[in-house]
Structures are given as C-alpha cells and as structure tokens.
Write a protein that holds these residues in place. Structure first.
Motif, PDB file in Angstrom:
ATOM      1  N   ASP A 303      32.109 103.290 -17.331  1.00 17.12           N
ATOM      2  CA  ASP A 303      33.038 102.818 -18.361  1.00 17.12           C
ATOM      3  C   ASP A 303      32.433 101.754 -19.269  1.00 17.12           C
ATOM      4  OD1 ASP A 303      35.105 104.415 -17.319  1.00 17.12           O
ATOM      5  OD2 ASP A 303      35.686 102.844 -15.884  1.00 17.12           O
ATOM      6  N   VAL A 304      31.316 101.169 -18.880  1.00 15.62           N
ATOM      7  CA  VAL A 304      30.711 100.089 -19.664  1.00 15.62           C
ATOM      8  C   VAL A 304      30.197 100.656 -20.983  1.00 15.62           C
ATOM      9  CG1 VAL A 304      28.894  98.350 -19.735  1.00 15.62           C
ATOM     10  CG2 VAL A 304      30.093  98.812 -17.588  1.00 15.62           C
ATOM     11  N   PRO A 305      30.582 100.066 -22.120  1.00 16.53           N
ATOM     12  CA  PRO A 305      30.190 100.614 -23.431  1.00 16.53           C
ATOM     13  C   PRO A 305      28.673 100.671 -23.619  1.00 16.53           C
ATOM     14  CG  PRO A 305      31.966  99.027 -23.684  1.00 16.53           C
ATOM     15  CD  PRO A 305      31.505  98.925 -22.262  1.00 16.53           C
ATOM     16  N   ALA A 306      28.255 101.558 -24.477  1.00 17.00           N
ATOM     17  CA  ALA A 306      26.827 101.749 -24.755  1.00 17.00           C
ATOM     18  C   ALA A 306      26.203 100.548 -25.442  1.00 17.00           C
ATOM     19  CB  ALA A 306      26.629 102.996 -25.620  1.00 17.00           C
ATOM     20  N   ALA A 307      27.021  99.633 -25.955  1.00 15.75           N
ATOM     21  CA  ALA A 307      26.479  98.437 -26.612  1.00 15.75           C
ATOM     22  C   ALA A 307      25.715  97.560 -25.636  1.00 15.75           C
ATOM     23  CB  ALA A 307      27.607  97.634 -27.248  1.00 15.75           C
ATOM     24  N   TYR A 308      25.980  97.696 -24.334  1.00 23.71           N
ATOM     25  CA  TYR A 308      25.322  96.860 -23.327  1.00 23.71           C
ATOM     26  C   TYR A 308      23.997  97.494 -22.905  1.00 23.71           C
ATOM     27  CZ  TYR A 308      29.627  94.182 -22.958  1.00 23.71           C
ATOM     28  OH  TYR A 308      30.714  93.378 -23.235  1.00 23.71           O
ATOM     29  N   ASP A 309      22.924  96.741 -23.071  1.00 25.36           N
ATOM     30  CA  ASP A 309      21.596  97.221 -22.704  1.00 25.36           C
ATOM     31  C   ASP A 309      21.232  96.879 -21.266  1.00 25.36           C
ATOM     32  OD1 ASP A 309      20.671  98.049 -25.512  1.00 25.36           O
ATOM     33  OD2 ASP A 309      21.294  95.966 -25.803  1.00 25.36           O
ATOM     34  N   ILE A 310      21.742  95.748 -20.772  1.00 20.94           N
ATOM     35  CA  ILE A 310      21.517  95.325 -19.391  1.00 20.94           C
ATOM     36  C   ILE A 310      22.880  95.087 -18.756  1.00 20.94           C
ATOM     37  CG2 ILE A 310      20.466  93.627 -17.865  1.00 20.94           C
ATOM     38  CD1 ILE A 310      18.505  92.929 -20.101  1.00 20.94           C
ATOM     39  N   ILE A 311      23.136  95.751 -17.654  1.00 21.33           N
ATOM     40  CA  ILE A 311      24.394  95.582 -16.929  1.00 21.33           C
ATOM     41  C   ILE A 311      24.073  94.866 -15.620  1.00 21.33           C
ATOM     42  CG2 ILE A 311      26.374  96.730 -15.868  1.00 21.33           C
ATOM     43  CD1 ILE A 311      25.718  99.148 -17.743  1.00 21.33           C
ATOM     44  N   ALA A 312      24.637  93.665 -15.461  1.00 17.15           N
ATOM     45  CA  ALA A 312      24.399  92.873 -14.258  1.00 17.15           C
ATOM     46  C   ALA A 312      25.584  93.048 -13.316  1.00 17.15           C
ATOM     47  CB  ALA A 312      24.209  91.404 -14.612  1.00 17.15           C
TER      48      ALA A 312
END
Length: 573
Positions: A303-312
């Motif tokens: 569900d995390v949008p594609a705008a995020y390059d790094i997901i912590a």
C-alpha cells in the motif's frame, strides 16, 4: 520515531554555547609545554566567587558535591537567565591553550570568548556524576585576555562546576588557580581493528584516565587526532597492510605509543565493507512503515505509495541477548497480514526499484550495543533478518543513546557480511547532530564510506543552534536549513543528508510543517532559492532528499505529504 501518538519529551538544548562544537567539532587537545600553567584564578572556588562574576546572582559556592577541595560552583538557571559565570583571564598572543572543567548536575556548558581567532565551547547533558569538559584554541596575534565562562540552560536543573583550568603559557595574570597541573596520561591499551574497506581501516581502543584526546599513528607517522576512543583512517591502498598505534594526550603532554596492531585493507572486488546503499535513488524519499496500529491508517507494504524510495519497517525488537534484535510481524494488528504476504510485498517493492530496510529503535527502543560482544550480536541478528525477510539494510533510530565505538564496529561487521549493496540510514534527533563530538554524529562520520543517508528528525525539539551561531525555532524553513548546514559542513556529503518531518500533525508531538515549507527548505539547500532569513554559503545540489514519520500517517491525510514532497525531491537537480 514515536511508536504511538504519545508526545515524546521535548529536549531543550544549548544555543550559543554549542556554536563552535556544531561547526567545527572538538579538536584533540594539543600537548602543552612543560612550562604551561593554569591561568584561571580561584579555579576550584575555594575562595568563594572571588574573580568570578555570575549573571543575575545565579551563582554560589557549595561544599557538596565537590570534585576536589572543599568548594564548587553551583549555578541555578531561572527564567530567562542561564546562570552564566565568567572570568577574564590573562593570556599570551599566538599561543595554544586548553580549557577544561569538571561539571555535574543539569546541562552544563564551558567556553571562551575573545580568543582573537575562533572562540570555542563544549557542553554535556545532565549528569549524575562528575564529568570533564575539555576544548582548546589558539589566541590571536594581539590577544592578551580571554573570557572563560560556564553556564546552564533555561528551565533546567542547577549545574555544578569545579577545577576550571586554562593551561598554556603564563599570561601574567597570577593564575595558578588550584587543582594542580595534570600529569601525562598512560599509553592506551586495547587497540583493535573494528572494520576495513578497500581504502580505510577503523580502529577502537580503551579510554585512558585523564586523557583529553588521542593521536593515531600509521606506520609511525601521526595521521589524525580525535577526542573519542575510535577513529577511521582513510585514503589507504587496497589489499595493503598497515601498522597502527595510538597515544593519549592532555595539557601536560603526550603518552607513549600503544602496542601496534595491523590492519589490512580489503580488495577492490567488494564484499568487505564499502557500498553506501548501492542503487538507492540519487534523490530519495524515506518513509517509516508502522508494524503496529496506533490510529493511523493500517497498511501493507504494497500500500505504500511509489513516491517512497526507501521504506523503513518500524521496528525490530530487542531480545534477551545483548545487542541482538528480532522482528515479529504484527499480523493481528495489521488485519491478518501474513508473513508470506509481507515477504512477497518486499520483493515486489524491490522489483520496482525501491529499498526496504529494518529500523532499530524508535521512541521506546532499548537496544544496547556497548561492547564487542553485543556489536557482533547486533550485526549477526540484523544480517539474519535481512536473509529471512529480504531487507536491503538497516536504519538506526536509537533515541535513548548509542555508543559510537561499538555501533561503528557493528555496522562495519554488518557491511562485511552484506556487501556493497547494504543500505544504512540513521534518524537522529536534532540534538544528536548539533556537534561532531556527539555519538550519533561520530558514528555517521566513522561509517561515512558505507553510510547511505542521515534523516535527522526536525521535530519534537526545542529551539536549536544553526551553523551560523543563531538560534532558530522549530517549524520554520530556517530551522531546517540552518540545522542541515551543520551536517553538511561538519563532514557528511550532501548525498548523505535528508530532512525528516512528520507527515501530519498527528505524526509527532510538535514540529509539523506543511509540505510547502519542506519543499522550500529543499530548494534553499539544493538551489539557493526560497530561503528564509538564513541563506547557506553555498548550495548542495546532491542533497539526498527527505524522510517522514510515517507512511501510515501520510495515508491518513490522503498522502498529501508524499504527493507534494515526493515529486519535489525527485525533481531536485
């Protein structure tokens, strides 16, 4: 990062006195000549406040606690007064001086003004036991006196100071104010190699009583001086062995050299250190994903949008083994999200060019890496999680302190296992990056060759000092740019600096700013446009980007933060 909406403690930290530390760090104390004296008068406060002047009647002498003798200074901040006590001290021009004092109690600061060159200062948070503060400076060509000061901080507990010294050439002011000259420290022991890359060797050693600094020698030649008990020697040749020794220094002189250890740099083929995150986007947006339900929108990784390059992924948890961590997916709290789905979603994000990392710590995190054993446990357990879940790396978000020596050792060990594609991010609080002498800043500099990005949290903070020596209030463009400047001018590369902000007013107790303010700060740093009153002396086009807590709070607000800031970050030059 907060695990819940509970407001984290607001830290009120120093402003003016942190300036020299913020911009330049603490230089290792230079050895003093045998004829050097303590030029401070009544340095141990045995004659009350004689020779000292304290603001607003804030100072007095007490008989307990004392560091030595029978008296010490007690300074009590009140209202708009920070309990500053000063003394004018005679010095000689063009001379090197070492300033130190023992402090205890509330936030304590020590510094000097009127040096004729660069005024210096140092500080410590509240301390239950006596702690020595030390810094050094060189006087200007016409400087014959300086002002030595101590003070506390507004609204904080009283501080105590004792045995103040300004060692250097006799300025003729009849100093010799007590406490006695220090003795030359013993040679350091326990020197060992904590990590290598193809161009650097990292070292650590045991601290020496009475030492104010350490010199590092490579094959018999001094290569650097530090104040802590670790250092990284860079600029080395791949696949080459070097001999290293360390000495301890204080105002009395320099110790003999430690035993020699040999460090061999890695080859250029990779796999033994270096990397810095492999293929992370040039300008990246980092978002924390909540492995718990605290009222923000529950999400799957997909569900995390594609705008995020790094997901912590927040957070790993401590185990009963010192330094070791584990991860347990909160399937029940996340609507039945299964481990298999979680792993598959991570792989899908990676196939789309994103990085997914495991975050260690958070507001309530208590992972302690304080010796070689716990450092090894940390590296082994994080690497195990990477293999189990497919994480690309690790985020260090330890808000209850860290040990620079052993966290450096742990991360270098992890790098040796994971290779050059390892992503390492850090999320220090504002106070953690006010000074290059702080443990977080030291750790970042120690691993600069393998560090991806430091996303400092510009929230849940009091007013802070910018790199220009001015105080800036949380929540403004100036707060973001002037504090980022400390990192940018303190040794990190622009590609290792990101701006961390809450995604909404619910994401933090304080410090939320609109995406427009974030974008203006990014423009100011990268392009020199849209600045506030603070304008950096140069631009940093390679600035890495921005971070937010959290993707869940962003989703609760309609992804307004990532839609605006994400597009702006990706459009940076």
């Amino acid at each position: 990062m907060p695990r819940s909406r509970r407001r984290r403690r607001t830290a009120l930290w120093s402003a003016a006195t942190a300036l020299a530390v913020s911009v330049a760090g603490l230089a290792a104390a230079a050895p003093a000549a045998a004829a050097d004296v303590n030029n401070v008068r009544n340095a141990g406060f045995e004659s009350g406040l004689s020779n000292w002047t304290c603001s607003a009647n804030s100072g007095t002498t007490v008989n307990s606690p004392v560091h030595s003798g029978s008296s010490a200074l007690r300074g009590t901040p009140a209202g708009q007064d920070n309990a500053q006590c000063v003394q004018s001290v005679a010095v000689k021009p063009n001379s090197r001086y070492t300033l130190s004092a023992w402090v205890q109690g509330g936030y304590s600061y020590l510094g000097v003004t009127g040096s004729g060159t660069t005024d210096v200062s140092t500080w410590t948070p509240d301390s239950a036991s006596w702690k020595q503060l030390t810094t050094s400076f060189t006087t200007g060509a016409s400087t014959t006196s300086v002002t030595v000061y101590t003070h506390g901080w507004y609204g904080q507990a009283a501080y105590y100071a004792d045995d103040v010294s300004l060692f250097g050439p006799d300025g003729g002011g009849t100093g010799g104010g007590g406490g006695g000259n220090p003795t030359v420290p013993a040679a350091p022991s326990g020197l060992n190699v904590t990590g290598t890359t193809s161009s650097s060797v990292s070292l650590a050693w045991s601290g020496v009583s009475g030492a104010t600094g350490y010199n590092v020698y490579r094959n018999g030649t001094k290569v650097t001086g530090v104040t802590g008990t670790s250092a990284t020697v860079s600029g080395l040749t791949a696949s080459t062995s070097y001999g290293f020794q360390v000495t301890a220094t204080n105002a009395a002189g320099e110790s003999g050299k430690s035993a020699t250890v040999t460090g061999t740099t890695a080859g250029t083929g990779g796999g033994s250190g270096g990397g810095g995150g492999g293929s992370v986007a040039k300008h990246a947006v980092t978002g924390y994903w909540q492995n718990f339900n605290n009222g923000a929108r529950v999400q799957k990784i997909s569900d995390v949008p594609a705008a995020y390059d790094i997901i912590a992924v927040a957070f790993a948890d401590a185990t009963g083994t010192p330094g070791a961590v584990t991860f347990n997916l909160d399937s029940a709290g996340l609507g039945g999200y299964t481990v298999d789905q979680f792993k598959a979603d991570i792989r899908a994000k990676q196939a789309a060019g994103k990085k997914v990392i495991i975050s260690i710590g958070g507001q309530n995190g208590t992972v302690s890496v304080s010796d070689s054993g716990s450092a090894a446990n940390f590296a082994n357990s994080v690497y195990s999680l990477m293999q189990t879940y497919g994480f690309d790396g690790v985020d260090i978000d330890l808000e209850n302190g860290l040990n620079a020596t052993y966290m450096t050792q742990a991360l270098r060990s992890l790098s040796g296992k994971a290779g050059s594609s390892l992503v390492i991010t850090m999320a220090p609080q504002t106070i953690d990056m006010q000074s290059t002498s702080n443990s977080y800043f030291q750790t970042a500099l120690n691993i600069k060759d393998i560090l991806t990005v430091v996303n400092m949290q510009y929230y849940n903070s009091g007013s802070m000092l910018g790199c220009d020596g001015k105080v800036y209030s949380q929540g403004s463009v100036d707060f973001l740019t002037a504090l980022a400047c400390i990192q940018l001018e303190g040794g990190l590369s622009p590609a290792q600096v990101g701006l961390g902000l809450p995604a909404s007013t619910s994401g933090a107790g304080s410090g939320y700013v609109s995406p427009t303010v974030v974008n203006n700060a990014l423009d100011c740093l990268a392009r020199g446009t849209n600045c506030g009153s603070f304008r950096p002396s140069r631009t940093y086009p390679a600035l890495r980007g921005a971070m937010t807590w959290s993707t869940n709070w962003d989703a609760s607000a309609g992804n307004a933060w990532s839609n605006s800031v994400g597009a702006h970050v990706h459009a940076l030059p």
